[in-house]
Design an enzyme around this catalytic site. Structure first.
Site, PDB file in Angstrom:
ATOM      1  N   GLU A  74       4.086  -5.983   4.366  1.00 48.10           N
ATOM      2  CA  GLU A  74       3.675  -5.031   5.401  1.00 48.10           C
ATOM      3  C   GLU A  74       4.856  -4.606   6.262  1.00 48.10           C
ATOM      4  OE1 GLU A  74       1.906  -3.015   6.847  1.00 48.10           O
ATOM      5  OE2 GLU A  74       0.038  -3.071   5.745  1.00 48.10           O
TER       6      GLU A  74
ATOM      7  N   HIS B 251       0.851  -1.201   0.000  1.00 45.95           N
ATOM      8  CA  HIS B 251       0.000   0.000   0.000  1.00 45.95           C
ATOM      9  C   HIS B 251       0.877   1.238   0.000  1.00 45.95           C
ATOM     10  CE1 HIS B 251       0.406   1.136   4.351  1.00 45.95           C
ATOM     11  NE2 HIS B 251       0.554  -0.152   4.535  1.00 45.95           N
TER      12      HIS B 251
ATOM     13  N   ASP C 113       6.273   1.719   6.151  1.00 43.28           N
ATOM     14  CA  ASP C 113       4.870   1.317   6.105  1.00 43.28           C
ATOM     15  C   ASP C 113       4.108   2.227   5.154  1.00 43.28           C
ATOM     16  OD1 ASP C 113       2.541  -0.031   6.699  1.00 43.28           O
ATOM     17  OD2 ASP C 113       2.113   1.152   8.477  1.00 43.28           O
TER      18      ASP C 113
ATOM     19  N   GLU D 261      -4.896   1.326   2.751  1.00 42.20           N
ATOM     20  CA  GLU D 261      -4.736   0.268   3.756  1.00 42.20           C
ATOM     21  C   GLU D 261      -4.819   0.834   5.156  1.00 42.20           C
ATOM     22  OE1 GLU D 261      -2.679  -2.409   6.624  1.00 42.20           O
ATOM     23  OE2 GLU D 261      -2.197  -0.341   6.102  1.00 42.20           O
ATOM     24  N   GLU D 262      -4.239   2.031   5.339  1.00 38.87           N
ATOM     25  CA  GLU D 262      -4.247   2.631   6.673  1.00 38.87           C
ATOM     26  C   GLU D 262      -5.659   3.010   7.108  1.00 38.87           C
ATOM     27  OE1 GLU D 262      -1.881   2.303   8.478  1.00 38.87           O
ATOM     28  OE2 GLU D 262      -0.034   2.329   7.323  1.00 38.87           O
TER      29      GLU D 262
ATOM     30  N   HIS E 117       4.948   4.377  12.231  1.00 45.02           N
ATOM     31  CA  HIS E 117       3.830   5.329  12.257  1.00 45.02           C
ATOM     32  C   HIS E 117       4.210   6.650  12.928  1.00 45.02           C
ATOM     33  CE1 HIS E 117       0.098   2.595  11.389  1.00 45.02           C
ATOM     34  NE2 HIS E 117       1.005   2.547  10.435  1.00 45.02           N
TER      35      HIS E 117
END
Length: 794
Positions: free
Chosen positions: A166, A93, A105, A139-140, A242
């Site tokens: 991922e 993603h 990510d 995706e998030e 993140h």
């Protein structure tokens, strides 16, 4: 590397933003077209930009419903020139969470996929099956884009297996942490093809137990597409996952190369495998798999593992029964002694657990939680020494007072047999539960038993000689080495998670319990040495001294939990939402309104470390709960309310905000339906991210709605949560809810609230929010945005 740098250079790629929907998409399409121009005649490349709209319910985070509109997928199909009936999917993603560059990510995975597409397309060797590359753009937003693809795209029907790429950390080795369901041939494909394997069925069973607050697209392909697959994730340095520190320069080129080598090899293997076309024939059965120090992977069918486990346990039980029950004249006496040792071993473990958890609770209560977050060695010096000292002390006291005049050799023997019995029971029980991780117990039964049988003669004739000790250690080498390796992997994954696990969980208690379990496992076959050595006093003094000194230092606050070190940051996570709230009554009148900055610290420490830097954020502004409103009248972006106590978040009064793109909420119709039901239809338009909260009033019940599969899914606490997002140029959101209502409902039948979240653009941060964020210390990662909240009663 160039692909990665260029994707992250775009900046944060939040769903609905121009960065995600235009710039990232255009970059991907440009690179794909360049690859297509240089591809060989052996292949055909097809490209499609999909913008799906859909809805589904998911039991993640306590359960909620998701609705998406016009989000973006970039899909590429590489197939033989004459086409292919079957395909393998590779998924990454390109979107990121707000305020982060999202290098690991998941930009790095998309960069790897572009390079794999480039490599495969230039090969003159034709593929047997198609390879579909899905660059998914949402995706998030809790797996929305993968759902849009697997349930709506025409190519989805041809997919027989998938690989999902991922991240739960930044760089390092990519771990295979989920496979299947069933389809053991997929694991075998990874074992045969991967050049640098790193896989663990233990990680799979931990992840699927739900104790890690995360999920991946694997779930969507499995549950909505009925497709088996392999889930890989980077797990190193989860401290900056993140956050703003997730930048491309922190991902080593070696890490990218390693992932590329593995995924290219596995995709190539699957795309040329006869099993892919007939995958349904190889579907049944699970598989036990684990890597040996990252060198190679061992994998075998779970049914074979079950047989091996039961044979190993039966052999151990046979050995123990023969030893205890012979000679028959002393069987009762031997049984008493054996079960006394068995009970004492269990008691020592319980005492150790209680003692260490007491220390952990004390440290948490005095406000020194997470002192080991930046200084990992502190956890070992504090909880590891306490666990070892307590264990040794219990057995030293037993030796001194309970086994006062007993033969040391006999005690050494019986305290080997007691842990062997415990491990054998654990092996039988865990195997019966159907857990593949039972192979660990097999190691802890088979190798020690083999070692014991080999050195039995030496020990019975000469006692604990140096030769006996060396051979004993050699027999324990394999289980100890593997357990240390596995423990470090689990520590590496779990320690950073404690910094984002919410305010409900005491991280020190979790880590202390884990250290106790590791101590019990590693010491299980060394308890007997407590009874063989002359004195444990020096060891106890050293362990106690280290523990006491560490505890004093922890209590003094010398170990600050967080770090702003540029090379290795370990930030505290804080979310701030500048919120304006309006509460309406049954007649549509505003009965209450307020505005403030709602603050959530993502770990157990709350804001205790931030107050000295920003004094107005203190315990006098704790968030009140609006009892009559769903989710306490707070604008949760996701239903994670159960992870945060209201005493651990704060509401700082601030001026009202006036977004340039405000939310528009309309009631389209109210219809009386059969069976005393009422259908309410609504239209909402607003920013790319909105949350809908529904609470039926007393006596009413939400029976159906136009979302998901039509069956409402309640979140923890009984309220209903809908997560909404849209890409560019989405039409207003239309939906209806149907409620059964009592004949008398003068105070309404449902409370319905909607929150609008402004994650990007000119409405994202107010001047007041900007000013507050600037004052936060540099060891925090503070993510801020503006939002509005409106509650209605119908």
């Amino acid at each position: 590397r160039a692909y990665l740098d260029n994707i992250t250079a775009i900046g944060p790629r939040t769903v609905g933003s121009p960065e995600n929907e235009v710039l990232a998409v255009n970059y991907l399409l440009g690179q794909i077209r360049a690859i297509e121009r240089e591809s060989t005649d052996a292949h055909k490349i097809s490209v499609d930009v999909q913008r799906p709209t859909g809805s589904f319910s998911i039991d993640f985070l306590g359960g909620f419903t998701s609705y998406y509109a016009n989000i973006t997928n970039v899909v590429v199909k590489l197939e033989p020139r004459n086409g292919a009936e079957h395909a393998v999917l590779s998924n990454c993603h390109f979107d990121s969470v707000p305020n982060t560059p999202g290098a690991s990510d998941d930009a790095v995975s998309c960069a790897v996929m572009l390079e794999i597409l480039n490599t495969l397309s230039k090969s003159s060797e034709p593929l047997q099956h198609a390879v579909i590359f899905l660059f998914n753009g949402a995706e998030e937003n809790i797996l929305q884009a993968s759902h849009g693809f697997i349930t709506q795209h025409e190519w989805a029907k041809s997919i027989r297996a998938f690989i999902n790429l991922e991240a739960a950390g930044v760089g390092g080795k990519e771990l295979v942490f989920q496979t299947g369901p069933e389809n053991p041939w997929l694991v075998q494909a990874y074992v045969v093809a991967a050049k640098h394997p790193f896989a663990s069925v233990v990680a799979q069973e931990i992840f699927q137990s739900g104790i890690i607050p995360a999920d991946t697209d694997f779930r969507i392909y499995r549950d909505f597409g009925n497709v088996p697959g392999i889930d890989l994730a980077f797990i190193e340095n989860g401290y900056i996952y993140h956050t703003e520190y997730d930048t491309s320069d922190r991902i080593l080129t070696d890490s990218i190369q390693r992932a590329g080598d593995n995924i290219l090899a596995v995709l190539k293997y699957l795309a040329t495998s006869d099993k892919l076309a007939k995958s349904f024939e190889y579907r049944h059965g699970n598989v036990v798999f684990f890597d040996v120090l990252g060198l190679f992977v061992l994998a075998y069918p779970a049914r074979v593992g079950t047989i091996m486990n039961y044979i190993t346990a039966a052999t151990a039980f046979l050995y123990l029964s023969k030893k205890v029950l012979q000679p028959k004249t002393r069987a009762i006496h031997n049984l008493k002694k054996f079960f006394t040792a068995f009970g004492l071993t269990l008691i020592s473990w319980v005492c150790t657990l209680v003692a260490v958890l007491t220390v952990a609770v004390f440290v948490s209560v005095i406000g020194r939680s997470l002192s080991w977050y930046t200084h990992f060695y502190v956890s070992v010096f504090l909880y590891g020494t306490a666990a070892a000292a307590t264990l040794i002390l219990v057995h030293t006291l037993a030796k001194k007072f309970f086994y006062k005049n007993m033969n040391e050799q006999y005690l050494g023997d019986i305290f080997f047999d007691a842990p062997l019995m415990i491990w054998s029971i654990a092996l039988a029980v865990i195997t019966q539960m159907g857990l593949c991780s039972a192979f660990i117990c097999t190691l802890w039964v088979a190798f020690p038993l083999l070692a014991k049988l080999m050195i039995h003669k030496e020990f019975s004739q000469k006692g604990a000689t140096m030769k006996f000790v060396m051979m004993y250690m050699l027999g324990m080498f394999v289980p100890y080495l593997y357990m240390m390796y596995l423990s470090w992997t689990v520590f590496e994954m779990f320690t950073p998670i404690m910094g984002r696990s919410g305010s409900e969980i005491l991280p020190d208690v979790v880590l202390a319990a884990f250290i106790v379990v590791i101590t019990m496992i590693l010491s299980s076959y060394f308890i007997n040495f407590i009874y063989l050595v002359k004195s444990t006093k020096p060891t106890l003094i050293i362990l106690t001294t280290v523990f006491v000194v560490t505890l004093i230092l922890v209590c003094s606050g010398i170990f600050f939990p967080y770090s702003s070190d540029a090379a290795n940051p370990k930030p505290k996570r804080v979310f701030l939402q500048h919120t304006s709230r309006r509460f309406h009554d049954l007649d549509g009148n505003v009965v209450k309104s307020d505005s403030g900055i709602w603050i959530n610290g993502f770990d157990y420490n709350g804001i205790s470390h931030i107050t000295p830097h920003v004094p107005e954020i203190n315990d006098t502004i704790r968030t009140p709960c609006e009892e009559q409103a769903p989710f306490c009248g707070l604008p949760w972006i996701l239903p994670v309310h159960f992870m945060f106590r209201l005493v651990k978040n704060w509401y700082l009064p601030a001026p009202e905000i006036f977004p340039r793109s405000p939310i528009h909420f309309k009631v389209l119709s109210k219809e009386l339906m059969p069976w005393n039901s009422v259908r309410l239809s609504f239209e909402i338009s607003g920013p790319s991210h909105m949350s809908l909260y529904v609470r039926p009033r007393e006596g009413s019940a939400l029976s159906t709605w136009s979302l998901g599969d039509g069956v409402p899914v309640a979140s923890l606490g009984g309220d209903y949560f809908v997560f909404y997002s849209h890409g560019l140029q989405a039409t207003p959101w239309h939906f209806w809810v149907e409620l059964t209502a009592p004949e008398k409902h003068s105070d309404g039948i449902v409370s319905l609230a909607v929150a609008a979240h402004y994650f990007f653009g000119e409405d994202q941060k107010s001047p007041q929010l900007y000013a507050l964020l600037e004052r936060f210390p540099n060891w925090t990662f503070s993510s801020g945005w503006s939002c509005t909240y409106d509650l209605f009663v119908f």
